[in-house]
Write a protein that holds these residues in place. Structure first.
Motif, mmCIF file in Angstrom:
data_model
loop_
_atom_site.group_PDB
_atom_site.id
_atom_site.type_symbol
_atom_site.label_atom_id
_atom_site.label_comp_id
_atom_site.label_asym_id
_atom_site.label_seq_id
_atom_site.Cartn_x
_atom_site.Cartn_y
_atom_site.Cartn_z
ATOM 1 N N VAL A 28 0.859 -1.185 0.000
ATOM 2 C CA VAL A 28 0.000 0.000 0.000
ATOM 3 C C VAL A 28 0.896 1.236 0.000
ATOM 4 N N PHE A 29 0.829 2.020 -1.076
ATOM 5 C CA PHE A 29 1.611 3.249 -1.199
ATOM 6 C C PHE A 29 0.657 4.445 -1.183
ATOM 7 N N ASN A 30 0.813 5.313 -0.212
ATOM 8 C CA ASN A 30 0.047 6.559 -0.147
ATOM 9 C C ASN A 30 0.993 7.698 -0.508
ATOM 10 N N VAL A 39 4.649 -6.071 7.835
ATOM 11 C CA VAL A 39 6.025 -6.568 7.948
ATOM 12 C C VAL A 39 7.051 -5.487 7.653
ATOM 13 N N LEU A 40 6.615 -4.402 7.013
ATOM 14 C CA LEU A 40 7.525 -3.288 6.750
ATOM 15 C C LEU A 40 6.716 -2.014 6.582
ATOM 16 N N SER A 41 7.176 -0.969 7.241
ATOM 17 C CA SER A 41 6.582 0.360 7.081
ATOM 18 C C SER A 41 7.700 1.356 6.844
ATOM 19 N N SER A 42 7.606 2.105 5.757
ATOM 20 C CA SER A 42 8.628 3.117 5.486
ATOM 21 C C SER A 42 8.564 4.264 6.486
ATOM 22 N N ARG A 63 2.496 9.789 2.402
ATOM 23 C CA ARG A 63 3.901 9.671 1.977
ATOM 24 C C ARG A 63 4.595 8.493 2.669
ATOM 25 N N SER A 64 3.929 7.370 2.615
ATOM 26 C CA SER A 64 4.474 6.170 3.250
ATOM 27 C C SER A 64 4.047 4.939 2.470
ATOM 28 N N ALA A 65 4.813 3.881 2.667
ATOM 29 C CA ALA A 65 4.483 2.576 2.096
ATOM 30 C C ALA A 65 4.352 1.570 3.214
ATOM 31 N N LEU A 66 3.310 0.753 3.161
ATOM 32 C CA LEU A 66 3.080 -0.319 4.121
ATOM 33 C C LEU A 66 3.077 -1.647 3.376
ATOM 34 N N VAL A 67 3.716 -2.647 3.954
ATOM 35 C CA VAL A 67 3.752 -3.986 3.375
ATOM 36 C C VAL A 67 3.136 -4.957 4.374
ATOM 37 N N PHE A 68 2.100 -5.672 3.928
ATOM 38 C CA PHE A 68 1.365 -6.593 4.795
ATOM 39 C C PHE A 68 1.643 -8.035 4.383
ATOM 40 N N GLU A 69 1.670 -8.915 5.385
ATOM 41 C CA GLU A 69 1.813 -10.351 5.179
ATOM 42 C C GLU A 69 0.623 -11.065 5.812
ATOM 43 N N ARG A 70 0.082 -12.038 5.098
ATOM 44 C CA ARG A 70 -1.008 -12.837 5.661
ATOM 45 C C ARG A 70 -0.426 -13.850 6.640
ATOM 46 N N VAL A 71 -0.934 -13.858 7.861
ATOM 47 C CA VAL A 71 -0.386 -14.726 8.904
ATOM 48 C C VAL A 71 -1.365 -15.802 9.336
#
Length: 693
Positions: free
Chosen positions: A613-615, A638-641, A684-692
């Motif tokens: 997800v890039f905003n 799993v990662l947030s800029s 102005r951020s990117a979020l990376v999600f992982e299915r757990v």
């Protein structure tokens, strides 16, 4: 006829797979036949293509332990007389004449036995040729196959140096197949580097400094491949290594050949492959240092007249249709693979090679340009032979083409009708970023165009994605960091400063890299220092800057200081590389677009099972933002800029501290049931999600 397993079929597979190529089917098939015929001719007289590519073992200067003396051989068909001289005979030019061998098409040979007065010739001796050329001139020249060239510190002229150490280099324990590591990581993660400017001090760096100081940094950064620039000898330092004079001599300004071997051995021991930035597209025009007019003609390694010259680069072009030139260049490839254990090549300026117009005032790219009279069939044949040879010698090696034209088949296997490169450079991607950073405010960036540029490659065309390389860092251009933050980098990169331009620049720098590396290709490249936003540009010593080295270096200490914000970018790049490797994103294929929301400047896509997800909005952070998800279940970040350790505000936690995000099903207006979830969509951020779950 003995044909290679890579010999294309009569109807090339690449044509069957792509109907657009059908009008060019005959030309593509003919390229395959030319390759098969040439390979058959080579194998008729040699055991293999690899056995043929041994000119460097015959030409040049070599010690003969049986006859106890030195052989000197050089291909100079236009020469009238040839002599070898040097410090071993007090630089007496005409004492030792070479003999023109009969029925050799111009090979000159000389044997110097140890028992004669020339017994002073030894490893380390400085030598030159004295050539009476076809044009009547007498010139001191450097042999084309010489393995080391050194510069006189007083006179500044260059001469060859006999380089045949009595004890072979010990490669024990560190040899390494590049694909073993890159396959495990999902693909090549390339760290482009220049030995001379890799050090922090003002001056020319060395192979040893790179080995001791820079290799550990590359290892820590997580990259699995180094692409070394400027290795082959070049007289003008500021050419970045792209005006080669001696193709078999590693640049002596950085150290000895053994020190380069030690660098590669150490990299292999760290699990890092080393690719050479190779220049077979042209060569330096200089006659004092290079191979131009070596026999007194203008058509030894080039075509005669203007067709042998590159009008924009003021350099000479190879005549790829001449068998001796093919022999020279193919042997050069084998030399670097065998002698130095390089793990592959990035072929420079392939566009210039593929076309007779060399990409200058090129017509509109299309079938007529790719397969018409403008294409250089001899160069295409050479490049196909080169790829066949590299993979015959080292199946795990990689070859990368720098081609801006997009000629079909460049990365298609030879057996399917292609030229056989493993990867091409995605050169449209940095052009896109430079255009947007220069001309378009980020709040107006078109996300549909961004998606199109990053995903615009045919299936099977493996691409090296990059935001910027050395090209964007040179004087006359700017790095992404410098375009984003410019002069503010001089005053406001300390952690205590409050500066909106720096905040914006750091945020976009991270987002641009993450979206490029996860969508743009099957490999990823960065130029050294750019990963942490190295300030300013690259400017080699020249008259215009007072011959200063101030900008021909990398200030690594900037990224080590906790009180400066460069370290935030370095930490993010390492986390991004770890993400690429952990989830094998580079080998996952195309991303799948889930949503583009222009109103809220948000791009959502799935890649390698992860949700990105890039905003891009400059100010709007949206609570409870609804987005589609590829699979139902529980997700986590799993990662947030925006993490604090990356210089962000820490508005969304990641990793073990991440919250849980649950999906829900909903039937949409078209009657289809889809899965959604709600997140805090931060600007102005990117979020990376992982299915757990």
């Amino acid at each position: 006829m003995d044909r290679s397993p890579n010999t294309p079929a009569s109807v090339p597979t690449m044509v069957e797979r792509d109907p657009w190529l059908r009008p060019a089917a005959a030309e593509i098939a003919d390229r395959g036949r030319r390759f098969a015929d040439r390979l058959g001719d080579i194998r008729k007289w040699n055991r293999s293509l690899s056995d043929y590519a041994n000119a460097h073992l015959y030409f040049g200067i070599h010690y003969d332990p049986v006859r106890r003396g030195w052989w000197f051989r050089e291909w100079l068909p236009g020469a009238k007389e040839v002599f070898l001289f040097g410090d071993f005979n007090d630089w007496e030019r005409t004492q030792y004449p070479a003999e023109r061998l009969p029925d050799s098409n111009g090979v000159w040979s000389l044997f110097l036995p140890d028992k004669t007065t020339c017994g002073r010739l030894r490893h380390g001796s400085r030598v030159k040729m004295y050539v009476h050329g076809a044009d009547g001139t007498w010139m001191d020249r450097i042999p084309a196959y010489i393995r080391r060239v050194v510069q006189n510190e007083t006179t500044k002229d260059y001469c060859g140096q006999v380089w045949e150490p009595p004890t072979p280099f010990d490669w024990t324990g560190d040899d390494y197949d590049l694909n073993t590591r890159t396959a495990r990581d999902g693909g090549p993660l390339i760290y482009e580097a220049h030995i001379g400017m890799a050090q922090e001090r003002e001056g020319v760096g060395t192979y040893n400094e790179f080995t001791e100081n820079i290799l550990p940094r590359i290892k820590e950064a997580g990259y699995n491949t180094i692409q070394l620039m400027a290795i082959a000898e070049h007289p003008y330092y500021g050419s970045f290594g792209y005006q080669v004079s001696s193709f078999f001599a590693p640049s002596s300004r950085f150290g000895t050949p053994e020190e380069l071997k030690r660098l590669i051995r150490r990299a292999h021991g760290m699990g890092i492959g080393v690719v050479m930035d190779l220049v077979h597209s042209h060569y330096v025009k200089n006659t004092n240092e290079g191979i131009n007019r070596l026999d007194g003609t203008d058509c030894l390694y080039s075509r005669p007249g203007p067709s042998g010259q590159h009008p924009q680069w003021d350099s000479m072009l190879f005549d790829y249709g001449k068998y001796e030139v093919q022999h020279f260049l193919l042997s050069n490839l084998k030399y670097w693979l065998d002698e130095f254990h390089f793990d592959g090549f990035r072929f420079d300026a392939v566009t210039s090679m593929l076309y007779r117009h060399h990409g200058i005032s090129a017509p509109e790219w299309g079938l007529d340009a790719y397969f018409g009279d403008g294409a250089d069939r001899d160069a295409i044949l050479y490049l196909t032979l080169a790829n066949e040879l590299v993979h015959e010698i080292r199946p795990g090696a990689i070859t990368i083409a720098e081609d801006v034209s997009g000629m079909p088949g460049v990365t298609v296997p030879i057996r399917e009708g292609g030229i056989g490169f493993d990867y091409r450079l995605g050169m449209a991607i940095p052009d896109f970023w430079i255009e947007y950073l220069k001309d378009v405010p980020d709040e107006e960036w078109n996300l549909y165009r961004m998606w199109e540029v990053l995903c615009n490659r045919l299936p099977g065309v493996r691409t090296v994605a990059y935001c910027e390389s050395h090209d964007q860092a040179l004087v006359g251009d700017k790095t992404i960091a410098f375009r984003l933050m410019d002069k503010e980098m001089y005053f406001s990169m300390n952690r205590g400063s409050q500066n909106l331009a720096i905040d914006r620049g750091i945020a976009l720098h991270k987002m641009i890299r993450l979206v490029t590396s996860t969508l743009g290709g099957e490999a990823y490249l960065t130029f050294m220092g750019n990963e942490f936003g190295h300030p300013e540009w690259i400017d080699f010593p020249r008259e215009g800057n007072g011959w200063s080295y101030a900008h021909a270096r990398r200030q690594w200490s900037l990224s080590d200081a906790d009180y400066l914000r460069y370290i935030d970018l370095k930490r993010f790049d390492r986390a991004m590389v770890d993400l690429l490797k952990r989830y094998k994103i580079l080998s996952a294929g195309y991303g799948y677009r889930l949503k583009i929301d222009e109103a809220n400047r948000t791009l959502v896509y799935e890649q390698a099972g992860l949700l990105f997800v890039f905003n891009w909005h400059p100010s709007a952070s949206i609570p409870d933002y609804e987005l589609p998800v590829p699979e139902p279940g529980k997700w986590r970040v799993v990662l947030s800029s925006d993490e604090e350790r990356f210089g962000g505000a820490g508005r969304v936690l990641s990793g073990e501290r991440s919250g849980e995000y649950f999906t829900y099903a909903r039937t949409d207006g078209d009657g289809a049931t889809r899965n959604y979830m709600r997140i805090y969509n931060i600007n102005r951020s990117a979020l990376v999600f992982e299915r757990v779950d």
